[in-house]
Design a protein around this motif. Structure first.
Motif, PDB file in Angstrom:
ATOM      1  N   ILE A  42       9.233  -3.345 -31.533  1.00 40.96           N
ATOM      2  CA  ILE A  42       8.146  -3.113 -30.568  1.00 40.96           C
ATOM      3  C   ILE A  42       8.658  -2.293 -29.398  1.00 40.96           C
ATOM      4  O   ILE A  42       7.992  -1.366 -28.902  1.00 40.96           O
ATOM      5  CB  ILE A  42       7.559  -4.448 -30.115  1.00 40.96           C
ATOM      6  N   ILE A  43       9.896  -2.628 -28.927  1.00 41.28           N
ATOM      7  CA  ILE A  43      10.480  -1.865 -27.807  1.00 41.28           C
ATOM      8  C   ILE A  43      10.689  -0.397 -28.205  1.00 41.28           C
ATOM      9  O   ILE A  43      10.383   0.533 -27.446  1.00 41.28           O
ATOM     10  CB  ILE A  43      11.794  -2.533 -27.370  1.00 41.28           C
ATOM     11  N   GLU A  44      11.222  -0.214 -29.431  1.00 47.18           N
ATOM     12  CA  GLU A  44      11.423   1.161 -29.900  1.00 47.18           C
ATOM     13  C   GLU A  44      10.089   1.897 -30.018  1.00 47.18           C
ATOM     14  O   GLU A  44       9.977   3.073 -29.657  1.00 47.18           O
ATOM     15  CB  GLU A  44      12.138   1.145 -31.242  1.00 47.18           C
ATOM     16  N   LEU A  45       9.096   1.141 -30.538  1.00 46.54           N
ATOM     17  CA  LEU A  45       7.785   1.763 -30.649  1.00 46.54           C
ATOM     18  C   LEU A  45       7.233   2.130 -29.267  1.00 46.54           C
ATOM     19  O   LEU A  45       6.606   3.186 -29.088  1.00 46.54           O
ATOM     20  CB  LEU A  45       6.815   0.819 -31.365  1.00 46.54           C
ATOM     21  N   ARG A  46       7.473   1.233 -28.279  1.00 47.22           N
ATOM     22  CA  ARG A  46       7.024   1.560 -26.940  1.00 47.22           C
ATOM     23  C   ARG A  46       7.729   2.802 -26.393  1.00 47.22           C
ATOM     24  O   ARG A  46       7.117   3.663 -25.735  1.00 47.22           O
ATOM     25  CB  ARG A  46       7.271   0.356 -26.025  1.00 47.22           C
ATOM     26  N   LYS A  47       9.063   2.884 -26.697  1.00 48.67           N
ATOM     27  CA  LYS A  47       9.795   4.083 -26.269  1.00 48.67           C
ATOM     28  C   LYS A  47       9.211   5.338 -26.912  1.00 48.67           C
ATOM     29  O   LYS A  47       9.001   6.367 -26.259  1.00 48.67           O
ATOM     30  CB  LYS A  47      11.274   3.949 -26.631  1.00 48.67           C
ATOM     31  N   HIS A  48       8.959   5.239 -28.237  1.00 42.74           N
ATOM     32  CA  HIS A  48       8.356   6.389 -28.934  1.00 42.74           C
ATOM     33  C   HIS A  48       6.999   6.730 -28.341  1.00 42.74           C
ATOM     34  O   HIS A  48       6.647   7.903 -28.179  1.00 42.74           O
ATOM     35  CB  HIS A  48       8.222   6.080 -30.432  1.00 42.74           C
ATOM     36  N   ILE A  49       6.250   5.671 -28.019  1.00 45.32           N
ATOM     37  CA  ILE A  49       4.916   5.906 -27.436  1.00 45.32           C
ATOM     38  C   ILE A  49       5.035   6.605 -26.084  1.00 45.32           C
ATOM     39  O   ILE A  49       4.289   7.547 -25.760  1.00 45.32           O
ATOM     40  CB  ILE A  49       4.147   4.574 -27.320  1.00 45.32           C
ATOM     41  N   ASN A  50       6.044   6.162 -25.296  1.00 49.97           N
ATOM     42  CA  ASN A  50       6.242   6.795 -23.981  1.00 49.97           C
ATOM     43  C   ASN A  50       6.643   8.261 -24.133  1.00 49.97           C
ATOM     44  O   ASN A  50       6.146   9.148 -23.428  1.00 49.97           O
ATOM     45  CB  ASN A  50       7.301   6.017 -23.194  1.00 49.97           C
ATOM     46  N   SER A  65       4.626  11.481 -22.939  1.00 51.91           N
ATOM     47  CA  SER A  65       5.172  12.555 -22.091  1.00 51.91           C
ATOM     48  C   SER A  65       5.010  13.912 -22.770  1.00 51.91           C
ATOM     49  O   SER A  65       4.651  14.922 -22.145  1.00 51.91           O
ATOM     50  CB  SER A  65       6.637  12.275 -21.777  1.00 51.91           C
ATOM     51  N   GLN A  66       5.279  13.929 -24.088  1.00 52.03           N
ATOM     52  CA  GLN A  66       5.091  15.187 -24.825  1.00 52.03           C
ATOM     53  C   GLN A  66       3.634  15.623 -24.810  1.00 52.03           C
ATOM     54  O   GLN A  66       3.329  16.813 -24.667  1.00 52.03           O
ATOM     55  CB  GLN A  66       5.577  15.026 -26.267  1.00 52.03           C
ATOM     56  N   LEU A  67       2.749  14.644 -24.973  1.00 49.64           N
ATOM     57  CA  LEU A  67       1.325  14.972 -24.906  1.00 49.64           C
ATOM     58  C   LEU A  67       0.932  15.493 -23.527  1.00 49.64           C
ATOM     59  O   LEU A  67       0.125  16.423 -23.396  1.00 49.64           O
ATOM     60  CB  LEU A  67       0.484  13.745 -25.258  1.00 49.64           C
ATOM     61  N   ALA A  68       1.535  14.910 -22.481  1.00 49.44           N
ATOM     62  CA  ALA A  68       1.227  15.388 -21.127  1.00 49.44           C
ATOM     63  C   ALA A  68       1.715  16.824 -20.936  1.00 49.44           C
ATOM     64  O   ALA A  68       0.995  17.676 -20.393  1.00 49.44           O
ATOM     65  CB  ALA A  68       1.877  14.460 -20.093  1.00 49.44           C
TER      66      ALA A  68
END
Length: 420
Positions: A78-86, A90-93
């Motif tokens: 879940i933490i890794e997924l959260r990192k990927h999501i972050n 950022s990439q989307l931004a």
């Protein structure tokens, strides 16, 4: 006291009661054995239940431990997924920012292209308008040309001849060609039979008389004289002898007609031969007594170049350059060639005659006839345009005439009125 009574009662009890007591003891023993068995079975059941409970508790604990490890792994994922999501956020931004920048640049480029297209469209519209106006004027001219008669064509031909005459006189000062062009233009105007060109013909006659009174040098004759000298430059006798050159044969005059003249010519020839054999020169250490063949060739080519310069100045009618080149060629002949020979003497005489020639002369102005004829043609074109525009204006200005009703229409209108 009571205890004693009881003891007495017990002692005093009959013997008959001993048998049921023994039976009771046997029954008690049977009950004790059955109770122990039941207790043993219950203990065994409890032990089995305890073992089963311990086993189940151990399995439950192991399962809880496994679930705890799985939960830890899930938390990590879940933490890794959260990192990927972050990171993706950022990439989307950044992508959104880039997209906004691209949209801005695209909008700017679109605005620039629209502005350029508007400018180009305006420019092409202006060009189209200009071309349409030019085409309309040319079409009108073509229509006017198509509507011309033979007299109009002759007048336009005379105008062209007058322009050619002016160009020839101003550019090349060719008076003969100018006179021929003016006479041809006068002939065209006479054949046209137009009464409006009489003044132009009178002006052409005055210009012809002014041109015929001008005396101009014959350029072709002068050029031919210079070319003759240029051709003779390779065979003219030099003032100094050349190394390894064939002895120059003395030039002879034409044969005399009478016998006395023949005798005197023979004596003169002998004297000239003796003079050629005996050459008296001053002894000077710096004097060059013999010429190298290259030097002789350079001297002859230098004379030819000076004559070429004179010819070019003659063609361009440059009076100062012509006289300067002729004088330089004359000095070169006197300094480097033998002036006693006949060909050199003739060349010097022709150069002296050419020095007296003046290329420029006061030329008359013949542009007035051309201006008068152009004014006549312009007046005609204006009158033709006005004549064409008049019928169009009359058609536009004509009032619409009312239609006169016929007899049948009047009768029909009367019948309809009666019926109503």
């Amino acid at each position: 006291m009571v205890e004693n009574t009881e003891m007495n009662s017990q002692t005093t009890a009959p013997v008959a009661e001993a048998q049921p007591v023994a039976k009771k003891s046997k029954s008690n023993k049977k009950r004790v054995s059955l109770g122990s068995v039941v207790v043993a079975f219950t203990l065994l059941g409890l032990l089995a239940l305890a073992g089963m409970g311990y086993f189940l508790w151990d399995q439950l604990r192991s399962q809880q431990e496994g679930l705890g490890g799985n939960l830890d792994k899930g938390d990590k994922s879940i933490i890794e997924l959260r990192k990927h999501i972050n990171t993706t956020q950022s990439q989307l931004a950044t992508a959104e920012q880039q997209l906004s920048n691209l949209t801005k640049t695209q909008n700017n480029t679109d605005q620039q292209y629209e502005r350029l297209l508007k400018e180009q469209s305006k420019l092409y519209e202006d060009r189209l308008k200009n071309t349409n106006a030019k085409l309309e004027s040319k079409m009108n001219n073509i229509q006017g040309q198509l509507g011309k008669t033979r007299g109009d064509w002759l007048v336009s031909d005379a105008e062209y001849l007058l322009s050619v005459a002016n160009e020839r006189l101003q550019l090349t000062q060719d008076i003969k060609t100018t006179i021929m062009a003016l006479e041809a233009a006068d002939h065209r105007l006479r054949e046209s039979g137009d009464g409006g060109v009489f003044k132009v013909r009178a002006e052409i006659a005055e210009e012809l008389s002014a041109l015929k009174s001008v005396k101009s040098p014959d350029i072709i004759k002068l050029i031919s004289q210079l070319t003759i000298i240029q051709k003779q430059a390779r065979t003219l006798q030099l003032a100094l002898p050349t190394i390894n050159a064939a002895p120059a044969q003395p030039e002879r005059d034409p044969a005399p007609s009478t016998e006395s003249e023949q005798k005197t010519s023979i004596v003169d020839r002998a004297l000239t031969d003796l003079k050629d054999l005996v050459i008296i020169r001053k002894r000077d250490s710096n004097a060059i007594t013999l010429l190298h063949p290259d030097e002789a060739r350079i001297i002859r080519e230098d004379l030819m170049i000076r004559i070429d310069i004179a010819k070019s100045a003659l063609i361009r009618r440059n009076d100062t350059e012509f006289h300067a080149s002729i004088s330089s060629a004359k000095e070169w002949l006197v300094d480097n060639f033998d002036p006693k020979t006949v060909r050199v003497k003739n060349a010097l005489q022709t150069l002296e005659k050419l020095q007296t020639v003046h290329l420029h002369s006061q030329l008359p102005d013949i542009s007035r006839s051309l201006k008068m004829l152009r004014d006549v043609t312009k007046f005609r074109l204006k009158s033709d345009q006005q004549a064409r525009q008049k019928p169009e204006t009359t058609k536009a200005q004509q009032p619409q005439t009312k239609k006169i009703p016929q007899k049948a229409e009047i009768k029909q209108s009367r019948k309809t009125g009666v019926a109503q």
